[in-house]
Motif scaffolding. Sequence first.
Motif, short mmCIF file in Angstrom:
data_model
loop_
_atom_site.label_atom_id
_atom_site.label_comp_id
_atom_site.label_asym_id
_atom_site.label_seq_id
_atom_site.Cartn_x
_atom_site.Cartn_y
_atom_site.Cartn_z
N GLU A 1 -11.54 3.40 -2.50
CA GLU A 1 -10.44 4.29 -2.10
C GLU A 1 -9.97 5.17 -3.25
O GLU A 1 -9.64 6.33 -3.06
N TRP A 2 -9.96 4.57 -4.47
CA TRP A 2 -9.43 5.33 -5.61
C TRP A 2 -10.35 6.47 -6.04
O TRP A 2 -9.98 7.31 -6.85
N ALA B 1 1.30 4.62 -7.28
CA ALA B 1 1.48 5.03 -8.68
C ALA B 1 0.22 4.76 -9.48
O ALA B 1 -0.16 5.54 -10.37
N GLY B 2 -0.43 3.63 -9.19
CA GLY B 2 -1.67 3.30 -9.88
C GLY B 2 -2.77 4.31 -9.59
O GLY B 2 -3.56 4.66 -10.47
N LEU B 3 -2.82 4.81 -8.36
CA LEU B 3 -3.83 5.79 -8.00
C LEU B 3 -3.59 7.13 -8.70
O LEU B 3 -4.52 7.77 -9.19
N TYR B 4 -2.32 7.54 -8.75
CA TYR B 4 -2.02 8.79 -9.45
C TYR B 4 -2.24 8.65 -10.96
O TYR B 4 -2.61 9.62 -11.64
N TYR B 5 -2.04 7.43 -11.44
CA TYR B 5 -2.34 7.16 -12.86
C TYR B 5 -3.82 7.46 -13.13
O TYR B 5 -4.17 8.04 -14.18
N LEU B 6 -4.70 7.07 -12.21
CA LEU B 6 -6.13 7.32 -12.39
C LEU B 6 -6.42 8.82 -12.46
O LEU B 6 -7.29 9.27 -13.22
N THR B 7 -5.69 9.61 -11.68
CA THR B 7 -5.87 11.06 -11.72
C THR B 7 -5.49 11.61 -13.10
O THR B 7 -6.22 12.41 -13.70
N VAL B 8 -4.35 11.16 -13.58
CA VAL B 8 -3.89 11.60 -14.91
C VAL B 8 -4.89 11.15 -15.97
O VAL B 8 -5.21 11.89 -16.90
N LYS B 9 -5.36 9.92 -15.82
CA LYS B 9 -6.35 9.39 -16.75
C LYS B 9 -7.57 10.28 -16.80
O LYS B 9 -8.10 10.61 -17.88
N ASP B 10 -8.06 10.67 -15.64
CA ASP B 10 -9.24 11.54 -15.55
C ASP B 10 -9.02 12.85 -16.30
O ASP B 10 -9.87 13.30 -17.07
N LEU C 1 -4.47 -4.99 -12.08
CA LEU C 1 -3.28 -4.29 -12.58
C LEU C 1 -2.97 -3.03 -11.77
O LEU C 1 -1.82 -2.78 -11.40
N LEU C 2 -4.00 -2.20 -11.52
CA LEU C 2 -3.75 -0.94 -10.82
C LEU C 2 -3.25 -1.18 -9.40
O LEU C 2 -2.35 -0.48 -8.91
N GLU C 3 -3.84 -2.17 -8.73
CA GLU C 3 -3.44 -2.45 -7.36
C GLU C 3 -1.98 -2.86 -7.27
O GLU C 3 -1.29 -2.58 -6.27
N ARG C 4 -1.49 -3.47 -8.32
CA ARG C 4 -0.09 -3.93 -8.33
C ARG C 4 0.90 -2.76 -8.31
O ARG C 4 2.05 -2.91 -7.96
N PHE C 5 0.42 -1.58 -8.73
CA PHE C 5 1.31 -0.41 -8.78
C PHE C 5 1.14 0.50 -7.58
O PHE C 5 1.77 1.55 -7.51
N GLY C 6 0.29 0.14 -6.65
CA GLY C 6 0.15 0.90 -5.41
C GLY C 6 -0.23 2.35 -5.65
O GLY C 6 -1.15 2.66 -6.42
#
Length: 655
Positions: free
Chosen positions: A173-174, A105-114, A98-103
């Motif tokens: 990478e993430w 945006a998915g990586l920045y989502y992980l930052t917000v999640k953290d 799922l995260l890879e599909r958002f490129g």
Amino acid sequence: MGFAELVALWVVFIAAVALFSGTIERRLAALAAGANADVFDRPLKRLKGVLEFAFLQKRMLRDSYAGIYHLMIFWGFVFLMARSWQVIFDSLFPKLGLLERFGAAGLYYLTVKDVFELVVILGILLAVARRLFRKPERVENSADAWATLSFIGLLMVSDLVTDGTAILLADPEWGAYTPISQAAGSLFAGMSGTPLFLLNRAAFWAHFLVFLGFLNFLPYSKHFHIFTSLFNVYFRNLDEERNIRKVDLEAEHFGVSKMNDFTWKEMLDLYTCTECGRCKEGCPTNLTGKPLKPKEYCNSLRDLLYSMTQEEIEGGKELPEGKNIIGDTVPEDAIWACTTCRYCEWACPLFISYAGKLVGHRAYLTLEESSFPNEAQAAFKGMERQGNPWNLPRADRANWAEGLDVRHISEVEGTKYLLWVGCAGAYEDRQKKVTRALVKILKAGGVNFGILGEEESCTGDSARRLGNEYLFSAMAEANIETMKGYGVKKIVTACPHCLQTLKNDYKDYGGDFEVVHATTFIADLVSKGRIKFGKKVDETITYHDPCYMSRYEGDVDSARKIASSIPSLKVNEMEWSGERSVCCGAGGGRFWLEEKLGERINHYRFKQIEATGVKTAAVGCPFCHTMLDNARGELGREEIAVKDIIEIAAEALAD
């Protein structure tokens, strides 16, 4: 992840979802058995309320400490629900990504999640600190509460450890986008190989099991509100002052004695209680040791609902001993204790209703069982025979106006106001002075008004709130017919109970009038310069807010505007004032009933007045006037006077 682990994940997931679905199906089936609720109007206003009260939690923030940490946990949990489902679906469908599909945006989502996970952990620590070191009396350290905090904390920690160890194992990478996870992983930097891998899988499984376990725990706990609160706020009563449901007098059954007599929205209330205890803080029955405590009332009904079979809920089966609402679950003393002051409803962050439910029980007891306090009978008879609960002669109703040259409404031309005097204003000696003072002010302001005289009858406020809808309907219909016959459209009254009944309750019987309380009306006259206070009143008062003005009408300013306009008059506020005002004990028809259990409510309130050190307590309601004046005498505090703010205003009028 091997095939065996994938199979295990699927087995656990299917079992957990099946269990949760079965529970929710039972909860929804119970709601479906409830009576209809007219709560689908004004969708935009409802959505605005969801944003304001559910997402921004305006009412929660009345307690700033609890409000802040609750916001931290709530917003983090809402955001991280998506994270947990993403982890689960990526695990169940390894090729999904799922995260890879958002490129990016998915990586920045992980930052917000953290960041959110850290915020939630801090919120939990604040909650724990409060429960351990500065716990308010209303908060209970229940196993349910600790379990919920533990579940949420474990979800946060397990996810951080899962990601932190994954970074150590593979340096993905993430990893650069998850600083909090990296910090968590650094705690295990000395580990490598198999131990680190096993820790990663253990943390993942902990997150997986805790999430699904929490999902199934919630419908059985007070935190079921995580699912129901948005709906409860959306379907809230938008007309909070109309909190009593009209009894269908053509029905075969009256009031609320069985679970399916509640509306489905009232049953949803039971699911939604967070057990925060805010409803109890200013509840007069709780403060004075009565058997009614709002939270316990709501929770006892919820527990009963959970214990019932669907057939029992639907009323298709005779209930076994111990499962009746009235008597078994809710003692009759608790039902009759409520003053309908609405503190509980005002304080509740999620708009749970109480007064309407309790009055529904009273309607059943009064109309079907003829089981009500003996003292109420005298008030009922007085209303039936003489149009007032004191059973005083109807012919004496206008005697208060002798010498004042007050006209009958039929003699008033043009735009006019009906001065609704009310039973206390017409018959009770202390309140007659207030009525005469009000007439003086209205005349000074050039107001075109008249009265009904002997044609005025009790509004029936106490009859309805004591469950006697038959009597109330008769009085409402007669008064409405009389007023419409004289073309009455605007009404001013000094009684907040008359105000609410005429303005809101009468709508159930076709009465739609513009009704204003005298203090609101006088404050408006002052602001327009139509009356001026030229005489000094050199004293300090405190003002007791009537419940039916502060929490029903939402007006806590008018009396204070009047006071601030009077030269030399000062106001020393009580801690519990404004919308937080403590009831005098007279509402809900309690004025006519004996107070046999616990401390007298009017005594409790008068002690709060005494604590201010003032020599005059001002009121804005005839019931409050009588109750607090009685407390003054009973407690031997004769040096403190009780006066209506209208009387003080009349004394200060310029010559």
